[in-house]
Design a protein around this motif. Structure first.
Motif, PDB file in Angstrom:
ATOM      1  N   ALA A 197       0.828  -1.206   0.000  1.00 45.98           N
ATOM      2  CA  ALA A 197       0.000   0.000   0.000  1.00 45.98           C
ATOM      3  C   ALA A 197       0.866   1.261   0.000  1.00 45.98           C
ATOM      4  O   ALA A 197       0.581   2.236  -0.713  1.00 45.98           O
ATOM      5  N   LEU A 198       1.916   1.263   0.783  1.00 42.38           N
ATOM      6  CA  LEU A 198       2.782   2.433   0.859  1.00 42.38           C
ATOM      7  C   LEU A 198       3.588   2.632  -0.422  1.00 42.38           C
ATOM      8  O   LEU A 198       3.806   3.769  -0.865  1.00 42.38           O
ATOM      9  N   HIS A 199       4.030   1.540  -1.027  1.00 45.78           N
ATOM     10  CA  HIS A 199       4.742   1.654  -2.307  1.00 45.78           C
ATOM     11  C   HIS A 199       3.827   2.249  -3.365  1.00 45.78           C
ATOM     12  O   HIS A 199       4.255   3.121  -4.144  1.00 45.78           O
ATOM     13  N   ARG A 200       2.569   1.821  -3.395  1.00 42.47           N
ATOM     14  CA  ARG A 200       1.614   2.367  -4.357  1.00 42.47           C
ATOM     15  C   ARG A 200       1.382   3.857  -4.097  1.00 42.47           C
ATOM     16  O   ARG A 200       1.255   4.663  -5.031  1.00 42.47           O
ATOM     17  N   ALA A 201       1.338   4.237  -2.823  1.00 43.57           N
ATOM     18  CA  ALA A 201       1.156   5.645  -2.477  1.00 43.57           C
ATOM     19  C   ALA A 201       2.305   6.498  -2.997  1.00 43.57           C
ATOM     20  O   ALA A 201       2.098   7.573  -3.581  1.00 43.57           O
TER      21      ALA A 201
END
Length: 346
Positions: free
Chosen positions: A20-24
């Motif tokens: 999720a953080l990588h996508r953000a």
């Protein structure tokens, strides 16, 4: 028209927080590459609805990775943190980014966060005005003392000073922009009294947002703010964006993906005092968002943004772009928002 993205770092079923953080992060990088105006970062604790626990920390990361785009918090929750500590961080990001940081603040919810971080229910129910006032003093004054019910301390020097931005034109004291998330009349009036622009939620339609803007304007004028400042207030409208060649495909993407995330994420919230929570139906909520916001073809998306701007007077948008839950699809969605929708609004 200033179009930006709204990033929750949403953890969809079957995903981990790292994904999720990588996508953000990738969505923010693509937003800059695609010509969008801004990235707004949400903050949550202990729930997969959003796995970023510190919007200012992620903002620092993104400001370091970008060169042009504005990065803001949407929002930093005041009842769970000390306003002086937040003010110091905001000043630091403002000064080191060349003025590209916006500080969005809000009251949050009656969640267990208040217990964990020690603010308590009192901080949520009554303490927001005091916290906001202390934060603004820190961003505007050379020395500050705490003289409220919650925060009491001797006068100390403000270091670094937020108004010492090199190359600033000094139009607004050169401090970071402060935006207030508003969901109630009381908070609208508080923001208006302070002359601070509002961030209005994605669950609200144009009619509700227009009423809140009208209330803000009348209250701000009554508080003595200059008419030109009131007219030019940079309110921000949060929403959802999903771009596709066919509107039905954009809607299908969100209605398939979002309910699982909403159900998992919202159900994880725990109230601090055991109060009953009425949760939205995830499918119905996803369908509502698709009907309110720029979900569809580039032409339809641009039209909906233009209509919202005309009805409400709001010309800044923070649009949730990760509703598919997929990295590649999110990057494509952001790119199309910047390269196909934004030019139609110029």
């Amino acid at each position: 028209m200033r179009v930006g993205t709204f990033v929750l770092a949403a953890q969809f079923p079957g995903q981990g927080p790292g994904e999720a953080l990588h996508r953000a992060i990738r969505s923010a990088e693509v937003a800059e590459e695609s010509g969008l105006d801004s990235v707004w970062l949400a903050e949550h604790h202990f729930v997969p609805y959003g796995v970023c626990p510190s919007a200012v920390t992620l903002a620092a990361q993104l400001l370091g990775r970008t060169r042009r785009i504005r990065v803001g918090t949407a929002v930093s929750v005041l009842p769970t943190q000390h306003p002086v500590a937040l003010g110091e961080q905001a000043a630091l990001l403002h000064l080191t980014s060349g003025g590209r940081f916006s500080l969005g603040v809000g009251r949050g919810g009656p969640w267990v966060d208040l217990e964990v971080f020690g603010g308590g229910l009192e901080a949520y129910e009554k303490g927001f005005p005091e916290s906001l006032g202390l934060l603004l003093d820190w961003l505007r004054e050379p020395r500050v003392a705490g003289r409220g019910e919650r925060y009491g301390f001797r006068e100390v020097a403000v270091v670094p000073r937020a108004d010492e931005l090199i190359g600033a034109d000094g139009a607004e004291g050169a401090g970071p922009e402060v935006v207030v998330a508003c969901t109630s009349r009381r908070t609208v009036e508080l923001a208006a009294d302070r002359g601070l622009p509002m961030l209005l939620g994605m669950h609200c339609g144009d009619e509700d947002k227009a009423e809140m803007v009208a209330l803000w304007r009348s209250r701000a004028l009554a508080a003595g703010h200059a008419p030109e400042k009131v007219r030019g207030a940079g309110h921000v409208s949060a929403g959802v964006a999903q771009i596709a060649d066919r509107t039905e495909d954009a809607v299908e993407t969100l209605v398939k993906a979002m309910p699982g995330w909403l159900r998992q994420g919202l159900d994880a919230h725990v109230t601090v005092d055991g109060r009953h929570r009425v949760m939205r139906d995830p499918v119905g909520y996803a369908e509502l968002l698709c009907g309110l916001h720029p979900v569809g073809t580039p032409e339809l998306a641009a039209e909906r943004l233009a209509v919202t701007a005309e009805r409400t007077g709001i010309t800044r948008f923070a649009l949730l772009v990760e509703g598919s839950g997929d990295l590649v699809a999110t990057e494509e969605n952001v790119a199309r928002l910047g390269t196909e929708v934004r030019p139609l609004l110029e």
